[in-house]
Design a protein around this motif. Sequence first.
Motif, short mmCIF file in Angstrom:
data_model
loop_
_atom_site.label_atom_id
_atom_site.label_comp_id
_atom_site.label_asym_id
_atom_site.label_seq_id
_atom_site.Cartn_x
_atom_site.Cartn_y
_atom_site.Cartn_z
N GLY A 120 35.56 33.29 39.47
CA GLY A 120 36.21 34.06 38.41
C GLY A 120 36.23 33.36 37.07
N ILE A 121 35.59 32.20 36.98
CA ILE A 121 35.57 31.44 35.73
C ILE A 121 34.68 32.15 34.73
CG2 ILE A 121 34.90 29.26 34.66
CD1 ILE A 121 35.79 27.87 37.24
N ASP A 122 35.15 32.24 33.50
CA ASP A 122 34.52 33.10 32.51
C ASP A 122 34.50 32.42 31.15
OD1 ASP A 122 33.57 35.30 31.16
OD2 ASP A 122 35.17 36.63 31.81
N ARG A 123 33.49 32.75 30.37
CA ARG A 123 33.40 32.28 28.99
C ARG A 123 33.53 33.42 27.99
NH1 ARG A 123 28.55 27.80 29.10
NH2 ARG A 123 29.94 26.02 29.28
N SER A 124 33.60 34.66 28.45
CA SER A 124 33.69 35.78 27.52
C SER A 124 35.09 35.84 26.91
CB SER A 124 33.34 37.10 28.21
OG SER A 124 34.28 37.39 29.21
N ASN A 125 35.17 36.39 25.74
CA ASN A 125 36.43 36.55 25.01
C ASN A 125 37.09 35.24 24.63
OD1 ASN A 125 36.24 39.36 25.05
ND2 ASN A 125 37.20 39.46 27.05
N ILE A 126 36.30 34.18 24.58
CA ILE A 126 36.75 32.95 23.95
C ILE A 126 35.67 32.58 22.95
CG2 ILE A 126 38.25 32.09 25.80
CD1 ILE A 126 36.05 30.41 26.86
N ALA A 127 36.01 31.75 21.99
CA ALA A 127 35.07 31.43 20.91
C ALA A 127 33.72 30.98 21.46
CB ALA A 127 35.66 30.35 20.01
N ARG A 128 32.66 31.55 20.93
CA ARG A 128 31.30 31.24 21.39
C ARG A 128 30.96 29.76 21.21
NH1 ARG A 128 29.96 34.63 24.97
NH2 ARG A 128 30.04 36.76 24.31
N THR A 129 31.52 29.13 20.21
CA THR A 129 31.25 27.71 19.97
C THR A 129 32.16 26.83 20.80
OG1 THR A 129 32.79 27.71 18.12
CG2 THR A 129 30.47 28.14 17.61
N SER A 130 33.04 27.45 21.54
CA SER A 130 34.03 26.70 22.32
C SER A 130 33.38 25.99 23.50
CB SER A 130 35.10 27.65 22.83
OG SER A 130 36.00 26.99 23.68
N ASP A 131 33.97 24.87 23.83
CA ASP A 131 33.56 24.08 24.99
C ASP A 131 34.47 24.41 26.17
OD1 ASP A 131 32.28 21.98 26.42
OD2 ASP A 131 33.87 20.58 25.85
N HIS A 132 35.13 25.56 26.11
CA HIS A 132 36.12 25.94 27.11
C HIS A 132 35.61 27.04 28.03
CE1 HIS A 132 38.64 23.98 24.08
NE2 HIS A 132 39.47 23.74 25.06
N VAL A 133 36.21 27.09 29.21
CA VAL A 133 36.04 28.20 30.14
C VAL A 133 37.44 28.68 30.52
CG1 VAL A 133 33.80 27.48 31.06
CG2 VAL A 133 35.90 26.65 32.15
N LEU A 134 37.51 29.91 30.96
CA LEU A 134 38.78 30.53 31.30
C LEU A 134 38.87 30.70 32.81
CD1 LEU A 134 41.24 31.68 29.78
CD2 LEU A 134 40.11 33.90 29.82
N LEU A 135 39.95 30.16 33.40
CA LEU A 135 40.19 30.25 34.83
C LEU A 135 41.09 31.44 35.13
CD1 LEU A 135 41.08 26.48 35.46
CD2 LEU A 135 38.81 27.53 35.40
N LEU A 136 41.10 31.87 36.39
CA LEU A 136 42.02 32.93 36.81
C LEU A 136 43.46 32.42 36.72
CD1 LEU A 136 40.24 34.36 39.99
CD2 LEU A 136 40.25 35.31 37.69
N PRO A 137 44.43 33.33 36.59
CA PRO A 137 45.83 32.90 36.64
C PRO A 137 46.11 32.18 37.96
CG PRO A 137 45.67 35.20 35.97
CD PRO A 137 44.30 34.78 36.41
N LYS A 138 47.02 31.21 37.93
CA LYS A 138 47.37 30.48 39.16
C LYS A 138 48.01 31.39 40.20
CE LYS A 138 47.83 25.61 38.20
NZ LYS A 138 46.78 25.11 39.05
N ASP A 139 48.89 32.28 39.75
CA ASP A 139 49.59 33.20 40.65
C ASP A 139 49.69 34.57 39.99
OD1 ASP A 139 51.26 34.57 42.37
OD2 ASP A 139 52.74 32.95 42.54
N PRO A 140 48.62 35.38 40.06
CA PRO A 140 48.64 36.67 39.38
C PRO A 140 49.75 37.61 39.87
CG PRO A 140 46.64 36.43 40.71
CD PRO A 140 47.36 35.13 40.76
N ASP A 141 50.14 37.49 41.13
CA ASP A 141 51.25 38.32 41.63
C ASP A 141 52.54 37.99 40.90
OD1 ASP A 141 49.61 39.65 43.45
OD2 ASP A 141 50.08 38.28 45.09
N ALA A 142 52.81 36.71 40.70
CA ALA A 142 54.01 36.29 39.97
C ALA A 142 53.93 36.73 38.51
CB ALA A 142 54.20 34.78 40.07
N SER A 143 52.74 36.65 37.93
CA SER A 143 52.56 37.08 36.54
C SER A 143 52.86 38.57 36.40
CB SER A 143 51.12 36.80 36.08
OG SER A 143 50.80 35.44 36.23
#
Length: 166
Positions: A120-143
């Motif tokens: 589920g790791i994703d790079r979309s919807n974060i800055a294209r020049t970013s060195d970051h990736v986006l992980l899934l929420p730790k506990d989506p049920d709690a969220s």
Amino acid sequence: MYFKTTPPSISLFAPTGFPMIEKKDDLSNLVLTCLDRNEISIETNDIIAIAQKIVSKAEGRLMKLSDVKPTQKAVRLARQANKDPRLVESILGEANEIIRAEKGILVVEHKLGHILANAGIDRSNIARTSDHVLLLPKDPDASARKIKNYFQGLYKIKIGVLITDS
């Protein structure tokens, strides 16, 4: 067919003007503000669907790839899948098990129990020049429960909240 009562129906509303999300943003309040601005009311049995990326951003689930040190396993899998070894190491960190590795994709069992591509790791919807990736929420049920409780407490109605993928 004749109905004695109103048949069930579904209506979908996509509010506009939702802001870019930053770490520690109050999603419940931002959703409320956006709904108010769009003149969308919430009623009993409504369901609010929120993109997982928004929840992940608010919960600070960004990982900086330049801080990731790939293991030999990650390097080997990266060659097999033709992926950045740092990304593969991030995927391994979110996975219980690698189910399949082939060019361009790693199918894993996520720690949450889901079977999905690249954990589920994703790079979309974060800055294209970013060195970051986006992980899934730790506990989506709690969220989802937190947002649900906010709106149920505010309006004294029963609703559902879904954390969804786009």
